[in-house]
Write an enzyme that holds these catalytic residues in place. Structure first.
Site, PDB file in Angstrom:
ATOM      1  N   GLU A 230     -42.451 -27.671  79.907  1.00  0.00           N
ATOM      2  CA  GLU A 230     -43.508 -28.672  79.807  1.00  0.00           C
ATOM      3  C   GLU A 230     -43.588 -29.246  78.393  1.00  0.00           C
ATOM      4  OE1 GLU A 230     -43.872 -25.833  81.850  1.00  0.00           O
ATOM      5  OE2 GLU A 230     -43.393 -27.367  83.307  1.00  0.00           O
ATOM      6  N   ASN A 314     -37.648 -26.262  85.388  1.00  0.00           N
ATOM      7  CA  ASN A 314     -37.741 -27.687  85.717  1.00  0.00           C
ATOM      8  C   ASN A 314     -37.174 -28.542  84.586  1.00  0.00           C
ATOM      9  OD1 ASN A 314     -40.223 -26.731  84.242  1.00  0.00           O
ATOM     10  ND2 ASN A 314     -40.532 -28.927  84.086  1.00  0.00           N
ATOM     11  N   ASP A 356     -41.818 -30.326  89.819  1.00  0.00           N
ATOM     12  CA  ASP A 356     -41.919 -29.123  88.982  1.00  0.00           C
ATOM     13  C   ASP A 356     -41.539 -27.862  89.745  1.00  0.00           C
ATOM     14  OD1 ASP A 356     -42.445 -27.607  86.637  1.00  0.00           O
ATOM     15  OD2 ASP A 356     -44.425 -27.094  87.393  1.00  0.00           O
TER      16      ASP A 356
END
Lengths: 629, 185
Positions: A230, A314, A356
Site C-alpha cells: 500500500e 498486490n 487488492d
C-alpha cells in the site's frame, strides 16, 4: 448458544430451515456460530459428504513434517505448514474441562497476530511494535520471564504499517530466536540468554517498507520478505546467513529477470508466465519500480524437492487504471531454490489485480490421491476466493474451486491458468462500483489454516465480505500510501462476516462450514485429539470437533483474538494450548487504532464492516495458556 | 425612503458584500500567517511559573471556503487521506473526533504537518508550500466541525464515506497528549 449442523444429504428443506434460523439469530452476537453444509459457488450438484472421509485422503509428506516432540518451533510448526500436532491428551471427551493454566500480559495494546513458539521448555512471544520478545519459563508455575529482548525499532516505522503494527511471530533455529522488527531489521538473539547475536537492516521506511511477517529458516538461510503493497514499495524476498546475518541473496518481486532471480532453471507451467523480463514489460514505463509484490506472508519448504514456496503481494497502486498490463510478478506463487534464490517455476495467480487480492497466503504441502495417483501438491486458500491445488514440482493447477462467495471473477481457466474477471466488477475512475465480492481482504487474508491427517481436512479461517469501491488517482510520494481507491466493506451474502471452512482436498470442496458473525481473523490449529482451535474477534477461544465442526468448548478472553493458537507438551508431560488475545490488525483497527466509525472509508474501508466491534471488544495484549485440570 | 435609511441599507449591503467576498475570495498572491513562527508552538498544557500571554495565531483561510476546498484537494493529493482516510483514520489517527494528540489549534496542526510527529507522522518540511499547509490545516479543522458551517466543505464529488464537514457535529477538542509509542501511531 444454539448450534446446528447440516450436511448435504439433509436436502434443500434442511438448508432453507437453517437459513431461516440463521436469519432469526443473525445478529445475536456473543460469538454465536453455526455449522452448516455449504455449496461451492457454481456447483449445483447436491452430493453426499460424510462427516469424515473414509476413502483415500490427503497426507503430510514425511520429509516436510515435524517430529512429534511436543514442541512448536516455528509459527506453521512444520515445513509443510500444517499447524498440526499429534498431541491427543486433550480430545473431544475431555475438552469441556479445559481451563486457564496461566496468563501473561505482553504490555502492548495493538493487534496480537503472533504464534507463541515453544522450544526447550521455553515459550517465546513477540509483541506488535515495539516488538518486545519474551522468553517464558515453562518449568516454573506462572511462567516467569527468563529474559526480555527490546529491539527498540524506530517509532516512525508505525507510519508505514498499512494495517496495524502487527508481527506474526518469531522462529527458532540453531539455538537462536530470529525476529523481524517493524522498522526493517532482522535480528538473531541467543535463545538461552536473550543476547543479540546479529542485526541486519534489510529495508527502508522512507521507501514505505516494513516487516510484519514471521521469518522462516531453511538450512543456513533466514528468509524474510517486505511489507508495503500500500506504499508503492518494490517487493522482495531476501535470504540472510543464519550465522552472520549477512545478505545471501535477494529476489525482487518486479523488474528484469536478473533481479527476480529468473535464469536457466526457470520453467513456468503456463505459457502466460514465460518470456523475458516480464517483470518490466508487463508494466507501463517505470511503474515496476514502485509496483509492490512484497512477500509479507507465509513460506513453505519441501526438502525433497529443495524448493521454498511463497506468494507475492498486490501490485501498487490499487487503482488498476494506473498500471495497465499483467503487473508481474505481483500476486505470483514462486518456487525457489533456498540456497541460491533461483526461481524454478512461477504462477501468477491474479494478473493485473483489480481488488487488492494479495497472493501471500500459506501453501500447505500435501500428498493427495488424485485421478488414481498420488500427486505432490500444495493447497492455497487464496485471497481471490479460490482454493488452488497446485503440483508443487511443476506449478500445474489441478483445481481452483471457490471456498467462499465470489462475483468479481468467474473462474480459473485450467488450460491457460488464467483467472477470468467479471467485467461488471472492474473499478473505473470516478465511478462507484458496488457489491464486489470478495472485498479487498479477500475470502481469506493472512490468517493461516491448519490440516489434520486424521480427518484429511483443511481448516480455513476466513471472511465473508463484499465492498463498494471508487478508484481515484493515486499520487506517489515515497514513504506515504499509494492506493488510489475509496473502499466501503460490508458483510457478504447471509449477513455474517466470518467463516471457518473444513475443506476436503480430495473432493475439492467444503465438507462443512461454520458461520461466524465477525471475520475469523485468527489462525487455526488441528490436533491428534481431533480438535480444531480458533478464536473470534470478540474474544471467544473455541474448540470444535475436527470431524463435524460441532463446538465443544469456548472461553472468553479479555480482548478479541486474531493470533495463531498453538499446542505443546509441557515439562510436566501435560498438553497445553496457547493463544494471544488482543484485537487489532486490519480488521480490528477500529478498536486498536481508535478509529472513527462515522467514516466508512477508514482503515481502507474495513471500518464500515466493523462498526459494532468497539462495543464487543476492547484493546488487549494477553497470552492465555489452557490445560486440563 | 429617507436618505438616512438609504445610507443605512447601503452600509449593510457593503458589509455583507465584504463578508461574502472574504468567504469566496481567491487570492493571486498568498499572504497567509506565515509571518508567525511555528517554532513558538507549545507542545504542553503545563506551563511552569506565572502564566504568559499567548497571542493566538489566526489562519485567515478558515474564513475562506475556496481555501478550505483547496485544503481538501491537497489533503488527498499529498496522501494525507492515505493514512487519515476521510477523517476516520487508519494508519494515522482519526481527525474528525474530539481527541487531539498534538493539539487542535491551527498552529498545532501546522506544526504537526511541517515537523512531523514521532509515532509515524512524516515531516513535510520543505515539501509543501506554507500557504498550502495552512489550507490543509483549515480543512483538517473542518473535519470535526471547528469551522463555520458556511465555510466547511459540503458534499464532495466522491463516494460518500461519512458526514461531510459542513454537517459534522462540532466537537469541543480535548487535548490528549499521549506519548505512548505503542498506543498512538
Amino acid at each position: 448458544m444454539s448450534q446446528s449442523v447440516r450436511f448435504w444429504w439433509s436436502g434443500r428443506a434442511g438448508v432453507a430451515a437453517l437459513l431461516l434460523v440463521a436469519g432469526i439469530s443473525g445478529c445475536s452476537g456473543g460469538g454465536g456460530a453455526r455449522a452448516e453444509q455449504r455449496r461451492p459457488v457454481g456447483d449445483t450438484a447436491v452430493t453426499a459428504a460424510p462427516p469424515a472421509p473414509s476413502g483415500p485422503r490427503a497426507t503430510i509428506p514425511a520429509e516436510a513434517s515435524a517430529p512429534e516432540d511436543g514442541q512448536w518451533t516455528r509459527p506453521a510448526r512444520d515445513y509443510a505448514s500444517t499447524r498440526y500436532s499429534a498431541l491427543d491428551q486433550i480430545n473431544a471427551g475431555n475438552v469441556a474441562e479445559l481451563r486457564v493454566a496461566a496468563t501473561f500480559s505482553t504490555g502492548v495494546l495493538r493487534g496480537q497476530e503472533a504464534a507463541p513458539i515453544v522450544v526447550n521448555n521455553t515459550m517465546y512471544v513477540i509483541t506488535p511494535f515495539p516488538n518486545f520478545v519474551y522468553a517464558l519459563d515453562l518449568t516454573q508455575p506462572g511462567l516467569p520471564v527468563k529474559w526480555t529482548y527490546k529491539p527498540k525499532p524506530m517509532a516512525a516505522a508505525q507510519g508505514v504499517a498499512c494495517c496495524d503494527v502487527v508481527n506474526r511471530g518469531v522462529v527458532y533455529a540453531d539455538g537462536k530466536i530470529i525476529l523481524n522488527t517493524l522498522d526493517n531489521h532482522t535480528i538473531a538473539v541467543d535463545a538461552v540468554t536473550g543476547h543479540e547475536l546479529w542485526r541486519t537492516r534489510v529495508g527502508d521506511i522512507n521507501l514505505g517498507e516494513s516487516l510484519t511477517m514471521a521469518p522462516l529458516v531453511v538450512k543456513d538461510k533466514v528468509l524474510v520478505g517486505n511489507s508495503g503493497g500500500e506504499f508503492g514499495v518494490r517487493g522482495w524476498l531476501t535470504a540472510l546467513d543464519l550465522n552472520t546475518g549477512k545478505l545471501a541473496w535477494r529476489a525482487w518481486g518486479t523488474g528484469p529477470d536478473k533481479d527476480v532471480l529468473i535464469g536457466p532453471r526457470f520453467h513456468p507451467f503456463y505459457a502466460k508466465d514465460r518470456g523475458t523480463d516480464l517483470g518490466v514489460s508487463s508494466w507501463p514505463g517505470d511503474m515496476w519500480k514502485i509496483g509492490g509484490a512484497g512477500a509479507w506472508g507465509w513460506i513453505s519448504y519441501d526438502p525433497a524437492l529443495n524448493l521454498v514456496y511463497y506468494g507475492t503481494s498486490n501490485p501498487g497502486p490499487w487503482n488498476p487504471a494506473q498500471r495497465p498490463g499483467d503487473n508481474k510478478w505481483s500476486i505470483t506463487l514462486f518456487a525457489r531454490d533456498p540456497e541460491t534464490g533461483e526461481a524454478v517455476w512461477a504462477y501468477q495467480i491474479t494478473p493485473h489485480d483489480l481488488h487488492d487480492y494479495d497472493g501471500i497466503n500459506e501453501s500447505i504441502l500435501l500428498d493427495v490421491p488424485w485421478h488414481g495417483q498420488t500427486r505432490h501438491v500444495l493447497l492455497r486458500p487464496e485471497r481471490n476466493g479460490y482454493l488452488y491445488m497446485i503440483d508443487r514440482g511443476t506449478g500445474e493447477v489441478l483445481y481452483a474451486n471457490p471456498f467462499g462467495y465470489i462475483n468479481s471473477t468467474t473462474g480459473v481457466d485450467l488450460r491457460t491458468g488464467r483467472l477470468q474477471y467479471a467485467a461488471d466488477k472492474e473499478p473505473e475512475l470516478g465511478k462507484v462500483v458496488r457489491d464486489i465480492c470478495p472485498a479487498a481482504p479477500g475470502v481469506k487474508d493472512w490468517q493461516p489454516s491448519s490440516f489434520s491427517p486424521r480427518t484429511g481436512y483443511l481448516y480455513i479461517p476466513h471472511q465473508n465480505l463484499c465492498m463498494d469501491v471508487e478508484s481515484v488517482e493515486a499520487s506517489y510520494v515515497a514513504g506515504t500510501p499509494f492506493v488510489g481507491m475509496n473502499v466501503k466493506m460490508k458483510a457478504g451474502p447471509g449477513g455474517h462476516r466470518g467463516e471457518l471452512t473444513a475443506w476436503d482436498p480430495v473432493a475439492g470442496k467444503p465438507a462443512w462450514v461454520i458461520k461466524e458473525d465477525l471475520p475469523v481473523w485468527s489462525g487455526t490449529v488441528a490436533t491428534g485429539g481431533d480438535l480444531v482451535f480458533y478464536g473470534t474477534m470478540d474474544g471467544w477461544f473455541k474448540a470444535i470437533d475436527a470431524r463435524s465442526g460441532r463446538e465443544l468448548w469456548r472461553f472468553k478472553t479479555g480482548s478479541g483474538i486474531i493470533g495463531q493458537p498453538v499446542t505443546y507438551r509441557g515439562p510436566d508431560g501435560k498438553q497445553y494450548v496457547a493463544v494471544l488475545s488482543g484485537v487489532g490488525g486490519w480488521s480490528g483497527g477500529i478498536v486498536a487504532g481508535d478509529l472513527d466509525a462515522r467514516d466508512s472509508s477508514a482503515a481502507l474501508g474495513f471500518v464500515n464492516a466493523m462498526k459494532d466491534l468497539r462495543a464487543r471488544s476492547t484493546k488487549g495484549g494477553t497470552l492465555y495458556v489452557f490445560a486440563l485440570p | 425612503m429617507t436618505a438616512r435609511t438609504l445610507r443605512g441599507v447601503l452600509a449593510l449591503a457593503a458589509a455583507a458584500a465584504a463578508l461574502a467576498c472574504q468567504r469566496e475570495t481567491r487570492r493571486f498572491r498568498e499572504s497567509p500567517p506565515a509571518a508567525t513562527s511555528e517554532t513558538a508552538v507549545a507542545m504542553s498544557e503545563l506551563v511552569p511559573g506565572p502564566k504568559t500571554r499567548d497571542l493566538p495565531i489566526r489562519n485567515p483561510y478558515e474564513r475562506n471556503a475556496y481555501a478550505v476546498s483547496e485544503g481538501e484537494r491537497l489533503f488527498n493529493a499529498y496522501n494525507c487521506s492515505g493514512c487519515h482516510s476521510h477523517g476516520g483514520g487508519g494508519i494515522g489517527p482519526a481527525l474528525m473526533d474530539d481527541q487531539w494528540i498534538y493539539g487542535s489549534d491551527p498552529e498545532n496542526i501546522f506544526s504537526t504537518i511541517v515537523e512531523g510527529r514521532p509515532n509515524g507522522m512524516p515531516t513535510f518540511r520543505g515539501k509543501i508550500p506554507n500557504y498550502q499547509v495552512w489550507q490543509i490545516v483549515a480543512y483538517v479543522r473542518s473535519l470535526s466541525g471547528l469551522l463555520p458551517k458556511d465555510i466547511a466543505p459540503a458534499r464532495d464529488d466522491h463516494m460518500v464515506a461519512g458526514p461531510e464537514p459542513q454537517r459534522t457535529e462540532a466537537l469541543r477538542p480535548k487535548h490528549a497528549f499521549t506519548p505512548s509509542a505503542a498506543d498512538h501511531p
